[in-house]
Design a protein around this motif. Structure first.
Motif, PDB file in Angstrom:
ATOM      1  N   ARG A  77      32.039  32.558 -74.300  1.00 28.46           N
ATOM      2  CA  ARG A  77      33.320  31.878 -74.071  1.00 28.46           C
ATOM      3  C   ARG A  77      33.600  31.740 -72.587  1.00 28.46           C
ATOM      4  O   ARG A  77      34.092  30.706 -72.115  1.00 28.46           O
ATOM      5  N   ALA A  78      33.306  32.795 -71.833  1.00 22.26           N
ATOM      6  CA  ALA A  78      33.532  32.753 -70.388  1.00 22.26           C
ATOM      7  C   ALA A  78      32.697  31.656 -69.736  1.00 22.26           C
ATOM      8  O   ALA A  78      33.183  30.941 -68.850  1.00 22.26           O
ATOM      9  N   SER A  79      31.458  31.500 -70.167  1.00 22.69           N
ATOM     10  CA  SER A  79      30.597  30.483 -69.555  1.00 22.69           C
ATOM     11  C   SER A  79      31.136  29.081 -69.803  1.00 22.69           C
ATOM     12  O   SER A  79      31.059  28.216 -68.925  1.00 22.69           O
ATOM     13  N   TRP A  80      31.716  28.846 -70.987  1.00 17.13           N
ATOM     14  CA  TRP A  80      32.304  27.533 -71.250  1.00 17.13           C
ATOM     15  C   TRP A  80      33.467  27.266 -70.307  1.00 17.13           C
ATOM     16  O   TRP A  80      33.617  26.157 -69.791  1.00 17.13           O
ATOM     17  N   LEU A  81      34.289  28.276 -70.094  1.00  9.50           N
ATOM     18  CA  LEU A  81      35.448  28.110 -69.212  1.00  9.50           C
ATOM     19  C   LEU A  81      35.004  27.820 -67.781  1.00  9.50           C
ATOM     20  O   LEU A  81      35.591  26.982 -67.094  1.00  9.50           O
ATOM     21  N   ARG A  82      33.961  28.502 -67.314  1.00  7.14           N
ATOM     22  CA  ARG A  82      33.454  28.226 -65.965  1.00  7.14           C
ATOM     23  C   ARG A  82      32.946  26.799 -65.849  1.00  7.14           C
ATOM     24  O   ARG A  82      33.101  26.154 -64.809  1.00  7.14           O
ATOM     25  N   GLN A  83      32.315  26.313 -66.906  1.00 12.05           N
ATOM     26  CA  GLN A  83      31.758  24.966 -66.857  1.00 12.05           C
ATOM     27  C   GLN A  83      32.825  23.894 -66.666  1.00 12.05           C
ATOM     28  O   GLN A  83      32.528  22.806 -66.180  1.00 12.05           O
ATOM     29  N   VAL A  84      34.062  24.195 -67.051  1.00 14.31           N
ATOM     30  CA  VAL A  84      35.153  23.230 -66.836  1.00 14.31           C
ATOM     31  C   VAL A  84      36.105  23.720 -65.745  1.00 14.31           C
ATOM     32  O   VAL A  84      37.239  23.278 -65.636  1.00 14.31           O
ATOM     33  N   GLY A 129      33.354  31.845 -58.036  1.00 18.09           N
ATOM     34  CA  GLY A 129      34.272  30.721 -58.189  1.00 18.09           C
ATOM     35  C   GLY A 129      35.628  30.965 -57.559  1.00 18.09           C
ATOM     36  O   GLY A 129      36.351  30.011 -57.246  1.00 18.09           O
ATOM     37  N   ARG A 130      35.977  32.245 -57.346  1.00 16.93           N
ATOM     38  CA  ARG A 130      37.250  32.580 -56.715  1.00 16.93           C
ATOM     39  C   ARG A 130      37.081  32.919 -55.233  1.00 16.93           C
ATOM     40  O   ARG A 130      38.026  33.384 -54.596  1.00 16.93           O
ATOM     41  N   TRP A 240      26.924  15.514 -66.627  1.00 16.20           N
ATOM     42  CA  TRP A 240      28.126  15.366 -65.805  1.00 16.20           C
ATOM     43  C   TRP A 240      27.938  16.026 -64.439  1.00 16.20           C
ATOM     44  O   TRP A 240      28.200  15.413 -63.388  1.00 16.20           O
ATOM     45  N   ALA A 241      27.447  17.279 -64.439  1.00 11.70           N
ATOM     46  CA  ALA A 241      27.255  17.992 -63.176  1.00 11.70           C
ATOM     47  C   ALA A 241      26.223  17.303 -62.297  1.00 11.70           C
ATOM     48  O   ALA A 241      26.406  17.167 -61.072  1.00 11.70           O
ATOM     49  N   ILE A 266      33.777  14.713 -72.153  1.00  9.60           N
ATOM     50  CA  ILE A 266      33.844  16.159 -72.358  1.00  9.60           C
ATOM     51  C   ILE A 266      35.231  16.564 -72.829  1.00  9.60           C
ATOM     52  O   ILE A 266      35.397  17.384 -73.740  1.00  9.60           O
ATOM     53  N   ASP A 267      36.269  15.964 -72.230  1.00 11.64           N
ATOM     54  CA  ASP A 267      37.643  16.236 -72.674  1.00 11.64           C
ATOM     55  C   ASP A 267      37.826  15.860 -74.137  1.00 11.64           C
ATOM     56  O   ASP A 267      38.472  16.595 -74.905  1.00 11.64           O
ATOM     57  N   ARG A 268      37.258  14.719 -74.535  1.00  8.05           N
ATOM     58  CA  ARG A 268      37.392  14.291 -75.918  1.00  8.05           C
ATOM     59  C   ARG A 268      36.708  15.255 -76.882  1.00  8.05           C
ATOM     60  O   ARG A 268      37.109  15.365 -78.048  1.00  8.05           O
ATOM     61  N   ARG A 269      35.698  15.945 -76.385  1.00 11.15           N
ATOM     62  CA  ARG A 269      34.977  16.902 -77.227  1.00 11.15           C
ATOM     63  C   ARG A 269      35.586  18.292 -77.165  1.00 11.15           C
ATOM     64  O   ARG A 269      35.017  19.234 -77.730  1.00 11.15           O
ATOM     65  N   GLY A 270      36.675  18.451 -76.471  1.00 13.16           N
ATOM     66  CA  GLY A 270      37.369  19.733 -76.460  1.00 13.16           C
ATOM     67  C   GLY A 270      37.226  20.551 -75.209  1.00 13.16           C
ATOM     68  O   GLY A 270      37.674  21.695 -75.158  1.00 13.16           O
ATOM     69  N   GLY A 271      36.587  19.993 -74.156  1.00 13.07           N
ATOM     70  CA  GLY A 271      36.377  20.765 -72.941  1.00 13.07           C
ATOM     71  C   GLY A 271      37.642  21.191 -72.254  1.00 13.07           C
ATOM     72  O   GLY A 271      37.724  22.290 -71.698  1.00 13.07           O
ATOM     73  N   SER A 272      38.679  20.343 -72.285  1.00 16.99           N
ATOM     74  CA  SER A 272      39.903  20.682 -71.565  1.00 16.99           C
ATOM     75  C   SER A 272      40.699  21.759 -72.273  1.00 16.99           C
ATOM     76  O   SER A 272      41.604  22.364 -71.682  1.00 16.99           O
TER      77      SER A 272
END
Length: 275
Positions: A77-84, A129-130, A240-241, A266-272
């Motif tokens: 889950r964390a990796s998905w969040l980093r990707q966006v 990232g921070r 995208w990247a 990506i937003d349409r697929r739930g990324g946001s």
């Protein structure tokens, strides 16, 4: 576009593993998972295609049956969040991943090695990232220490993920030669990988490292090839990247889709809404 709801047939574990970590990352629709481990494979494959909404649903479908798998769920889950770009929220999941497997005492299984390494590498990426570069370096060293023991099976995946983050850390510090060195280490590790997704990601890291040493033309050419490969294999986030790297190093080839349009998909697929 096929609907995820049309996936009504049951997988063998090898089919879902192949979609997550093998040679068929773009397979869709995916067969159904029969147990928590298969469900994890399935969610990883869906996220690699940018289907974050479906991946999140899949990850909630079956409760992990051991703490190591629960930790891997949290790291995923964390990796998905980093990707966006959501590093702060990713840190909460990586922290949970570390908590689940603990860091006191030696790991007691190869699964524990993988889970601990993933959690620490994820935290290193969150720190990067921070802008907390020294903390990121420390966490990478602790991740490497987890892989130096009797239960290290020589799996390529944990070490490869750490090499990506090490290369990215060098880039952020302006250390171009270090970035190239770590990217080349990642490429050597990727030579042992069966995962097309990991190979494409490694090529992307190598292209970015080239840009850090002023090899802008080579970086652009490499990024274009990564974008095409990611598109061919259905890996929308990597496409995208790579496209953003193309745009920053000389532009797109004729016929390539702009990064803003890929982000919208990506937003349409739930990324946001990944959580």
């Amino acid at each position: 576009m096929p609907s995820e709801q049309s996936s009504l047939f049951t997988a063998t574990q090898s089919e879902l593993f192949d979609a997550a970590f093998g040679g068929s990352p773009g397979r869709f629709p995916l067969p159904a998972a029969a147990d928590p481990r298969e469900s994890w494979y399935r969610s990883v494959a869906l996220a690699g295609q940018g289907r974050y909404g479906a991946a999140a649903v899949e990850l909630r479908r079956r409760r992990p049956d051991n703490t190591e798998l629960a930790s891997l769920h949290a790291s995923t889950r964390a990796s998905w969040l980093r990707q966006v770009g959501k590093h702060e929220r990713a840190g909460h999941f990586d922290g949970r991943a570390v908590f689940l497997v603990g860091l006191t005492g030696p790991p007691e299984s190869s699964d524990a090695v993988e889970a601990r390494s993933d959690a620490l590498t994820g935290l290193a990426a969150d720190a990067l990232g921070r802008g907390r570069f020294d903390l990121s370096e420390t966490l990478l060293a602790r991740s490497a220490a987890q892989r130096d023991g009797p239960f290290d099976t020589g799996s390529w995946r944990p070490a490869l993920r750490a090499a990506w983050v090490a290369a990215e850390l060098a880039m952020m510090r302006g250390d171009g030669s270090g970035a190239v060195r770590h990217a080349e280490c990642a490429r050597a590790l990727a030579n042992d990988a069966d995962s097309l997704r990991h190979l494409v990601k490694t090529d992307l890291v190598c292209a970015a490292a080239l840009s850090c040493v002023g090899e802008i033309t080579r970086a652009n050419e490499a990024a274009v090839q990564v974008a095409y490969a990611a598109g061919m294999h259905g890996l929308l986030p990597l496409r995208w990247a790579a496209t953003m790297l193309c745009e920053g190093t000389g532009g797109l080839d004729a016929g390539m889709v702009a990064s803003v349009d890929l982000a919208a998909e990506i937003d349409r697929r739930g990324g946001s809404t990944t959580d």
